[in-house]
Design an enzyme around this catalytic site. Structure first.
Site, PDB file in Angstrom:
ATOM      1  CD  GLU A 204       9.356 -11.267  11.382  1.00 32.34           C
ATOM      2  OE1 GLU A 204       8.643 -12.182  11.827  1.00 32.34           O
ATOM      3  OE2 GLU A 204       9.077 -10.061  11.542  1.00 32.34           O
TER       4      GLU A 204
ATOM      5  CB  SER B 177       0.393 -10.440  -8.437  1.00 31.77           C
ATOM      6  OG  SER B 177       0.745  -9.421  -7.516  1.00 31.77           O
TER       7      SER B 177
ATOM      8  NE  ARG C  57      -0.864  -4.674  -1.553  1.00 30.98           N
ATOM      9  CZ  ARG C  57       0.215  -4.028  -1.161  1.00 30.98           C
ATOM     10  NH1 ARG C  57       0.501  -2.841  -1.657  1.00 30.98           N
ATOM     11  NH2 ARG C  57       1.016  -4.561  -0.260  1.00 30.98           N
TER      12      ARG C  57
ATOM     13  CE  LYS D 275       3.026 -12.087  -0.805  1.00 33.97           C
ATOM     14  NZ  LYS D 275       1.826 -11.839  -0.063  1.00 33.97           N
TER      15      LYS D 275
ATOM     16  CE  LYS E 295       2.486  -9.932   2.548  1.00 33.01           C
ATOM     17  NZ  LYS E 295       1.072 -10.242   2.690  1.00 33.01           N
TER      18      LYS E 295
ATOM     19  CE1 TYR F 292      -1.818 -15.366  -8.177  1.00 26.43           C
ATOM     20  CE2 TYR F 292       0.450 -14.592  -8.041  1.00 26.43           C
ATOM     21  CZ  TYR F 292      -0.822 -14.669  -7.506  1.00 26.43           C
ATOM     22  OH  TYR F 292      -1.094 -14.064  -6.308  1.00 26.43           O
TER      23      TYR F 292
ATOM     24  CE  LYS G  24      -1.565  -4.045   2.937  1.00 23.86           C
ATOM     25  NZ  LYS G  24      -2.050  -5.405   2.614  1.00 23.86           N
TER      26      LYS G  24
HETATM   27  C1  PBG Z   1      -2.498 -10.360   1.857  1.00 21.59           C
HETATM   28  C2  PBG Z   1      -1.647 -10.895   0.771  1.00 21.59           C
HETATM   29  C3  PBG Z   1      -0.986 -10.173  -0.246  1.00 21.59           C
HETATM   30  C4  PBG Z   1      -0.433 -11.121  -1.106  1.00 21.59           C
HETATM   31  C5  PBG Z   1      -0.727 -12.380  -0.582  1.00 21.59           C
HETATM   32  N1  PBG Z   1      -1.468 -12.227   0.596  1.00 21.59           N
HETATM   33  C6  PBG Z   1      -0.953  -8.719  -0.549  1.00 21.59           C
HETATM   34  C7  PBG Z   1      -0.517  -7.739   0.424  1.00 21.59           C
HETATM   35  O1  PBG Z   1       0.144  -8.026   1.423  1.00 21.59           O
HETATM   36  O2  PBG Z   1      -0.873  -6.580   0.192  1.00 21.59           O
HETATM   37  C8  PBG Z   1       0.309 -10.801  -2.368  1.00 21.59           C
HETATM   38  C9  PBG Z   1       0.376 -11.880  -3.370  1.00 21.59           C
HETATM   39  C10 PBG Z   1       0.750 -11.460  -4.733  1.00 21.59           C
HETATM   40  O3  PBG Z   1       1.150 -10.307  -5.001  1.00 21.59           O
HETATM   41  O4  PBG Z   1       0.672 -12.320  -5.612  1.00 21.59           O
HETATM   42  N2  PBG Z   1      -1.982 -10.130   3.080  1.00 21.59           N
END
Ligand code: PBG
Length: 328
Positions: free
Chosen positions: A240, A281, A208, A255, A198, A320, A224
């Site tokens: 990982e 997203s 968010r 991701k 990730k 989505y 982050k």
């Molecule tokens: C939370 C999480 C996130 C997403 C999925 N789980 C956001 C983040 O890490 O800030 C993002 C999914 C998306 O953008 O569609 N840990």
């Protein structure tokens, strides 16, 4: 001209092209993320994600019903937690009656067969929006202390009826601790989908907004990037994923998806485990935004984006677009 090998022969008609097509996207490959919000009869559109809404539990169940009849069988539930329930330690995550647990139970009661994925990370529950606990100075996300909370969070979600626990927090060692706790609790059939690679991506912006955790994205003192991966790194993704599999993950994830097709391919070749990719997203929003401007063909680009993720080597895609795809 005498050209013995003419690849165009196999492209001449749709029937031929389909016969030799190497990759397909099926409804069965897709996991629809759904946002849940408190209340009754609520359906709030998410401005930055056309076609995506936050549903109160009654409407969520109706939405799942519609999606199931469209052929979608897997869902990832994300709560938009009321601000008054958030605190610095994300304690609402451990409430057995919190929004996402109630949502899981409600969907489970109506649809015993569907596959429910529940995210493990504290960001929907913390006032600061980070995925874990902060130290006193507020300048670091504590690893081991966070893992202890995530273990309890995972048990809470599994007891509520989640089929898949999906740690998205990127703390070290969390898969091992969650697996051990699930085994000890007799929850031996609960699967773990590890968000293994990730990345600290800017493509999460609209999400968010949807869950109301936007704050952390911009905390200048604490990024982050101190727990999510550096977008520049490939080899580290292998490490990982290897750790997560050794620790007991049933499946691994990359991701975002579209900008990270090389990582999907790397993990596909390095491991035999089922591989998921999360078309996040921002990937969804950018296609919609361009289409709204008349600059891209929405349907063709959406399909091509999913096909590319499958071709790179993903077995399953969180997207989505699942709703749209299954209505075609
Ligand atoms: C939370 C999480 C996130 C997403 C999925 N789980 C956001 C983040 O890490 O800030 C993002 C999914 C998306 O953008 O569609 N840990």
């Amino acid at each position: 001209m005498n050209i013995p090998i003419r690849p165009r022969r196999l492209r001449k008609g749709a029937a031929t092209r389909e016969l030799v097509q190497e990759t397909w996207v099926r409804r069965e490959d897709l996991i629809q993320p759904l946002f849940v919000i408190d209340g009754e009869g609520v359906e709030q559109t998410v401005g930055s994600m056309p076609g995506v809404s936050r549903y109160s539990i009654d409407n969520l169940v109706k939405k799942v019903d519609a999606l199931v009849s469209q052929g979608i069988g897997s869902f990832a539930l994300f709560p938009n937690t009321e601000a008054s329930l958030k605190d610095a330690t994300g304690s609402e995550a451990l409430n057995a009656d919190n929004l996402v647990c109630r949502a899981i139970r409600a969907v489970r009661a109506e649809f015993p067969e569907v596959n429910l994925f529940a995210d493990v990370a504290l960001d929907p529950y913390t006032t600061h929006g980070h995925d874990g606990l902060l130290n006193e100075a507020g300048n670091t996300v504590l690893n081991d202390e966070t893992v202890e909370v995530l273990v309890d969070m995972a048990l809470n979600l599994a007891h509520a009826g989640a089929d898949w626990i999906a740690p998205s927090d990127m703390m070290d060692g969390r898969v091992a601790m969650i697996r051990e706790a699930l085994e000890s609790a007799g929850l031996t059939e609960t699967c773990i989908l590890a968000y293994s690679a990730k990345y600290a991506s800017a493509f999460y912006g609209p999400f968010r907004d949807a869950v109301g955790s936007a704050k952390a994205a911009g905390t200048p003192s604490l990024d982050k990037a101190t727990y999510q991966m550096n977008p520049a790194n490939r080899r580290e993704a292998i490490l990982e994923a290897q750790l997560d599999l050794e620790e007991g993950a049933d499946a691994i994830m990359v991701k975002p998806a579209g900008p990270y097709l090389d990582i999907i391919r790397d993990l596909r070749e390095a491991f035999n485990a089922p591989l998921a990719a999360y078309q996040v997203s921002g990937e969804y929003a950018q296609i919609h935004a361009a289409a709204q401007n008349g600059w891209l063909d929405l349907e063709k680009c959406a399909l091509e984006s999913l096909l590319a993720i499958k071709r790179a080597g993903a077995d399953m895609i969180l997207t989505y677009f699942a709703d749209w795809f299954s209505k075609r």
